[in-house]
Design a protein around this motif. Structure first.
Motif, PDB file in Angstrom:
ATOM      1  N   SER A   1       0.848  -1.184   0.000  1.00 41.49           N
ATOM      2  CA  SER A   1       0.000   0.000   0.000  1.00 41.49           C
ATOM      3  C   SER A   1       0.888   1.240   0.000  1.00 41.49           C
ATOM      4  O   SER A   1       0.693   2.162  -0.780  1.00 41.49           O
ATOM      5  CB  SER A   1      -0.933  -0.009   1.215  1.00 41.49           C
ATOM      6  OG  SER A   1      -1.842  -1.094   1.144  1.00 41.49           O
ATOM      7  N   ILE A   2       1.895   1.234   0.872  1.00 41.02           N
ATOM      8  CA  ILE A   2       2.922   2.271   0.898  1.00 41.02           C
ATOM      9  C   ILE A   2       4.275   1.593   0.711  1.00 41.02           C
ATOM     10  O   ILE A   2       4.575   0.600   1.364  1.00 41.02           O
ATOM     11  CB  ILE A   2       2.888   3.048   2.224  1.00 41.02           C
ATOM     12  CG1 ILE A   2       1.548   3.780   2.375  1.00 41.02           C
ATOM     13  CG2 ILE A   2       4.042   4.033   2.305  1.00 41.02           C
ATOM     14  CD1 ILE A   2       1.385   4.496   3.688  1.00 41.02           C
ATOM     15  N   GLY A   3       5.083   2.149  -0.186  1.00 34.46           N
ATOM     16  CA  GLY A   3       6.398   1.563  -0.431  1.00 34.46           C
ATOM     17  C   GLY A   3       7.344   1.806   0.726  1.00 34.46           C
ATOM     18  O   GLY A   3       7.764   0.876   1.409  1.00 34.46           O
ATOM     19  N   ILE A   4       7.697   3.071   0.961  1.00 33.25           N
ATOM     20  CA  ILE A   4       8.517   3.444   2.112  1.00 33.25           C
ATOM     21  C   ILE A   4       7.891   4.651   2.782  1.00 33.25           C
ATOM     22  O   ILE A   4       7.472   5.606   2.116  1.00 33.25           O
ATOM     23  CB  ILE A   4       9.985   3.715   1.721  1.00 33.25           C
ATOM     24  CG1 ILE A   4      10.780   4.170   2.958  1.00 33.25           C
ATOM     25  CG2 ILE A   4      10.092   4.720   0.582  1.00 33.25           C
ATOM     26  CD1 ILE A   4      12.277   4.216   2.739  1.00 33.25           C
ATOM     27  N   ASN A   5       7.814   4.602   4.097  1.00 40.19           N
ATOM     28  CA  ASN A   5       7.264   5.690   4.894  1.00 40.19           C
ATOM     29  C   ASN A   5       8.339   6.123   5.882  1.00 40.19           C
ATOM     30  O   ASN A   5       8.697   5.375   6.786  1.00 40.19           O
ATOM     31  CB  ASN A   5       6.010   5.227   5.638  1.00 40.19           C
ATOM     32  CG  ASN A   5       5.331   6.354   6.389  1.00 40.19           C
ATOM     33  OD1 ASN A   5       5.486   7.513   6.045  1.00 40.19           O
ATOM     34  ND2 ASN A   5       4.557   5.999   7.401  1.00 40.19           N
ATOM     35  N   ALA A   6       8.910   7.323   5.692  1.00 35.92           N
ATOM     36  CA  ALA A   6      10.028   7.791   6.508  1.00 35.92           C
ATOM     37  C   ALA A   6       9.632   9.068   7.244  1.00 35.92           C
ATOM     38  O   ALA A   6       9.137  10.006   6.626  1.00 35.92           O
ATOM     39  CB  ALA A   6      11.252   8.042   5.630  1.00 35.92           C
ATOM     40  N   ARG A   7       9.899   9.102   8.543  1.00 37.69           N
ATOM     41  CA  ARG A   7       9.510  10.248   9.351  1.00 37.69           C
ATOM     42  C   ARG A   7      10.295  10.261  10.649  1.00 37.69           C
ATOM     43  O   ARG A   7      10.870   9.247  11.053  1.00 37.69           O
ATOM     44  CB  ARG A   7       8.013  10.185   9.664  1.00 37.69           C
ATOM     45  CG  ARG A   7       7.615   8.977  10.510  1.00 37.69           C
ATOM     46  CD  ARG A   7       6.171   8.609  10.327  1.00 37.69           C
ATOM     47  NE  ARG A   7       5.756   7.540  11.219  1.00 37.69           N
ATOM     48  CZ  ARG A   7       6.006   6.248  10.991  1.00 37.69           C
ATOM     49  NH1 ARG A   7       6.682   5.869   9.917  1.00 37.69           N
ATOM     50  NH2 ARG A   7       5.582   5.326  11.843  1.00 37.69           N
TER      51      ARG A   7
ATOM     52  N   GLY B   1       3.788  -0.236  -8.419  1.00 39.32           N
ATOM     53  CA  GLY B   1       2.687  -1.113  -8.035  1.00 39.32           C
ATOM     54  C   GLY B   1       2.193  -0.952  -6.616  1.00 39.32           C
ATOM     55  O   GLY B   1       1.464  -1.811  -6.107  1.00 39.32           O
ATOM     56  N   ASN B   2       2.548   0.142  -5.958  1.00 38.26           N
ATOM     57  CA  ASN B   2       2.081   0.377  -4.593  1.00 38.26           C
ATOM     58  C   ASN B   2       0.707   1.052  -4.631  1.00 38.26           C
ATOM     59  O   ASN B   2       0.498   2.013  -5.370  1.00 38.26           O
ATOM     60  CB  ASN B   2       3.095   1.226  -3.834  1.00 38.26           C
ATOM     61  CG  ASN B   2       4.432   0.515  -3.695  1.00 38.26           C
ATOM     62  OD1 ASN B   2       4.563  -0.431  -2.923  1.00 38.26           O
ATOM     63  ND2 ASN B   2       5.428   0.952  -4.466  1.00 38.26           N
ATOM     64  N   GLY B   3      -0.220   0.561  -3.828  1.00 38.31           N
ATOM     65  CA  GLY B   3      -1.612   0.954  -3.975  1.00 38.31           C
ATOM     66  C   GLY B   3      -1.935   2.370  -3.560  1.00 38.31           C
ATOM     67  O   GLY B   3      -2.947   2.922  -3.983  1.00 38.31           O
ATOM     68  N   ASP B   4      -1.089   2.990  -2.738  1.00 34.24           N
ATOM     69  CA  ASP B   4      -1.346   4.364  -2.312  1.00 34.24           C
ATOM     70  C   ASP B   4      -0.171   5.260  -2.687  1.00 34.24           C
ATOM     71  O   ASP B   4      -0.259   6.055  -3.615  1.00 34.24           O
ATOM     72  CB  ASP B   4      -1.603   4.410  -0.807  1.00 34.24           C
ATOM     73  CG  ASP B   4      -2.059   5.771  -0.329  1.00 34.24           C
ATOM     74  OD1 ASP B   4      -1.219   6.685  -0.273  1.00 34.24           O
ATOM     75  OD2 ASP B   4      -3.250   5.949   0.000  1.00 34.24           O
ATOM     76  N   THR B   5       0.939   5.145  -1.980  1.00 37.06           N
ATOM     77  CA  THR B   5       2.095   6.009  -2.185  1.00 37.06           C
ATOM     78  C   THR B   5       3.356   5.164  -2.233  1.00 37.06           C
ATOM     79  O   THR B   5       3.570   4.307  -1.384  1.00 37.06           O
ATOM     80  CB  THR B   5       2.207   7.050  -1.042  1.00 37.06           C
ATOM     81  OG1 THR B   5       1.013   7.847  -1.026  1.00 37.06           O
ATOM     82  CG2 THR B   5       3.412   7.941  -1.226  1.00 37.06           C
ATOM     83  N   ALA B   6       4.207   5.419  -3.218  1.00 36.64           N
ATOM     84  CA  ALA B   6       5.443   4.643  -3.333  1.00 36.64           C
ATOM     85  C   ALA B   6       6.484   5.088  -2.316  1.00 36.64           C
ATOM     86  O   ALA B   6       7.171   4.263  -1.710  1.00 36.64           O
ATOM     87  CB  ALA B   6       6.003   4.763  -4.749  1.00 36.64           C
TER      88      ALA B   6
ATOM     89  N   GLU C   1       6.021   3.329 -11.540  1.00 33.79           N
ATOM     90  CA  GLU C   1       4.996   2.963 -12.511  1.00 33.79           C
ATOM     91  C   GLU C   1       3.884   2.174 -11.823  1.00 33.79           C
ATOM     92  O   GLU C   1       4.136   1.301 -10.990  1.00 33.79           O
ATOM     93  CB  GLU C   1       5.599   2.135 -13.637  1.00 33.79           C
ATOM     94  CG  GLU C   1       4.662   1.893 -14.797  1.00 33.79           C
ATOM     95  CD  GLU C   1       5.365   1.390 -16.048  1.00 33.79           C
ATOM     96  OE1 GLU C   1       4.675   1.206 -17.071  1.00 33.79           O
ATOM     97  OE2 GLU C   1       6.586   1.176 -16.004  1.00 33.79           O
ATOM     98  N   GLY C   2       2.638   2.517 -12.182  1.00 36.54           N
ATOM     99  CA  GLY C   2       1.492   1.762 -11.681  1.00 36.54           C
ATOM    100  C   GLY C   2       1.219   1.925 -10.211  1.00 36.54           C
ATOM    101  O   GLY C   2       0.620   1.047  -9.579  1.00 36.54           O
ATOM    102  N   ASN C   3       1.630   3.046  -9.625  1.00 39.93           N
ATOM    103  CA  ASN C   3       1.308   3.303  -8.220  1.00 39.93           C
ATOM    104  C   ASN C   3      -0.064   3.969  -8.118  1.00 39.93           C
ATOM    105  O   ASN C   3      -0.499   4.679  -9.009  1.00 39.93           O
ATOM    106  CB  ASN C   3       2.371   4.208  -7.600  1.00 39.93           C
ATOM    107  CG  ASN C   3       3.723   3.545  -7.510  1.00 39.93           C
ATOM    108  OD1 ASN C   3       3.908   2.590  -6.751  1.00 39.93           O
ATOM    109  ND2 ASN C   3       4.687   4.027  -8.293  1.00 39.93           N
ATOM    110  N   GLY C   4      -0.727   3.766  -6.972  1.00 40.26           N
ATOM    111  CA  GLY C   4      -1.996   4.423  -6.709  1.00 40.26           C
ATOM    112  C   GLY C   4      -3.197   3.645  -7.195  1.00 40.26           C
ATOM    113  O   GLY C   4      -3.087   2.711  -7.993  1.00 40.26           O
ATOM    114  N   SER C   5      -4.373   4.073  -6.700  1.00 41.10           N
ATOM    115  CA  SER C   5      -5.625   3.427  -7.100  1.00 41.10           C
ATOM    116  C   SER C   5      -6.775   4.411  -7.214  1.00 41.10           C
ATOM    117  O   SER C   5      -7.878   4.022  -7.562  1.00 41.10           O
ATOM    118  CB  SER C   5      -5.991   2.337  -6.086  1.00 41.10           C
ATOM    119  OG  SER C   5      -6.099   2.876  -4.779  1.00 41.10           O
ATOM    120  N   ALA C   6      -6.507   5.691  -6.924  1.00 41.69           N
ATOM    121  CA  ALA C   6      -7.557   6.707  -7.010  1.00 41.69           C
ATOM    122  C   ALA C   6      -6.920   8.060  -7.276  1.00 41.69           C
ATOM    123  O   ALA C   6      -5.875   8.385  -6.709  1.00 41.69           O
ATOM    124  CB  ALA C   6      -8.372   6.763  -5.716  1.00 41.69           C
ATOM    125  N   ALA C   7      -7.559   8.854  -8.135  1.00 43.34           N
ATOM    126  CA  ALA C   7      -6.999  10.143  -8.526  1.00 43.34           C
ATOM    127  C   ALA C   7      -7.062  11.172  -7.401  1.00 43.34           C
ATOM    128  O   ALA C   7      -6.480  12.247  -7.523  1.00 43.34           O
ATOM    129  CB  ALA C   7      -7.734  10.673  -9.753  1.00 43.34           C
TER     130      ALA C   7
END
Length: 380
Positions: free
Chosen positions: A188-194, A213-218, A235-241
């Protein structure tokens, strides 16, 4: 220990585990062997003056049925005062070594956590992983976390794939991060850094990586500085505009002044709010740069804006140089689908030598060059 001075994970495995790996049937849980090997390679039971050893994983398919952890340094309060017990894990190449994680739907497949001592005593734990794949079992697709990092001073990934989790890599208070030929896919998320209580992301580099191919954020960063993507594919990340991004920079750089440099990267078929999003809501100011990147639109179903800038408080200074914005196939250009969008009044964008195939979607530049001050219009 083998002839190269490495610990071989198979030395910790039972005959049933070894037979299963040789057969490739993924019916015997190898997690207990991996955990014993991680503890041994990181010298958990040795003097703080001793160094850890390289952990070698031969080619094969390994079922991992429960979480793996390298957290004893935090649990036991090791404050990194000359301590050398760190972990290097080397596989036989990501084409040959696959760890299939079939553990709980929550939690992490592999957690690495350092001890954050008194204020001012920064952890210096380092982690190096190469030559393997960590994949979420299809039965639990997009659940849990793949690699969870907390308080790690330096991370090096080389020829590594982490894929199929809800969050493939979760990096909290992780100072430096270096990924080369890494594949961060299908989560869903590729990498989440904080940052949390120690540091914001500071000096992250991705070289020749695939974040697709990550469904929300790469890739998502909060308040990070000196984040670099070089020759990477999105390429191909996300599922909604209406949500997500290929790369999201939330807030300006909390430390340092340069937020990011995105160089020679490729963006295509991402269905997100925008492919690269700068959403700065804090007063932290900084610079961003994009050079020689390609942004492609292939049809009218996946036509997110390519770049979005929003800064409400801190100054956002951006330079977009030698980038190409193109389309092909069934896509039809429209002024209703601008390549670049801005909001807020603190963005100052400069363009040099950029190519917009569809002029109706481009800002009104002269010879591919120009400047936009958000809220103030374009200037040649």
């Amino acid at each position: 220990m083998d002839k190269d001075g490495r610990l071989d994970v198979t030395a910790f495995m039972t005959p049933a585990m070894l037979d299963d790996v040789r057969a490739g049937t993924l019916s015997v849980d190898c997690a207990p062997a991996f955990q014993r090997a991680i503890d041994a390679a990181s010298a958990r039971d040795r003097s703080t003056l001793m160094a850890g050893q390289r952990l070698y994983v031969p080619g094969g398919r390994y079922l991992i049925g429960s979480p793996l952890k390298y957290v004893w340094r935090d649990d036991e309060g090791v404050a990194d005062d000359g301590d050398m017990r760190r972990l290097t894990m080397e596989g036989d190449g990501s084409a040959n070594v696959v760890l299939f994680y079939a553990g709980p739907a929550t939690g992490s497949a592999f957690e690495v956590r350092a001890h954050k001592a008194a204020r001012g005593d920064a952890p210096s734990l380092r982690l190096a992983i190469s030559g393997l794949r960590l994949r979420r079992s299809q039965d639990f697709h997009r659940t849990g976390t793949g690699l969870k990092l907390n308080g790690v001073e330096g991370v090096m990934l080389n020829d590594v794939e982490i894929s199929g989790f809800n969050t493939n890599i979760d990096a909290v208070d992780t100072l430096r991060f270096d990924a080369n030929n890494a594949h961060i896919l299908g989560g869903s998320i590729g990498i989440n850094a904080r940052g949390q209580s120690f540091t914001s992301p500071n000096v992250y580099t991705f070289n020749a990586c695939n974040l697709s191919g990550n469904g929300d954020t790469a890739a998502r960063f909060e308040g990070g500085c000196n984040i670099a993507f070089r020759s990477c594919c999105f390429e191909g990340n996300g599922s909604a505009a209406s949500k997500g991004a290929a790369i999201l920079f939330r807030d300006g750089p909390a430390q340092g002044g340069a937020s990011t440099h995105i160089d020679s990267c490729y963006f295509e078929n991402n269905l997100v709010s925008a492919e690269v999003v700068f959403d700065w809501t804090t007063a932290d100011s900084g610079t961003v740069k994009l050079t020689a990147c390609t942004f492609q639109r292939t049809d009218t179903d996946r036509v997110s804006p390519h770049i979005a800038f929003r800064s409400l408080k801190g100054s956002l200074l951006a330079h977009i140089d030698s980038c190409a914005f193109k389309s092909f196939g069934a896509y039809r250009p429209s002024s209703a689908r601008p390549a670049i969008v801005t909001s807020g009044d603190r963005s100052d964008l400069t363009f040099t030598a950029c190519y917009f195939q569809n002029s109706v979607e481009a800002p009104p530049l002269r010879n591919g060059s120009g400047r936009l001050i958000a809220g103030g219009g374009w200037a040649a």
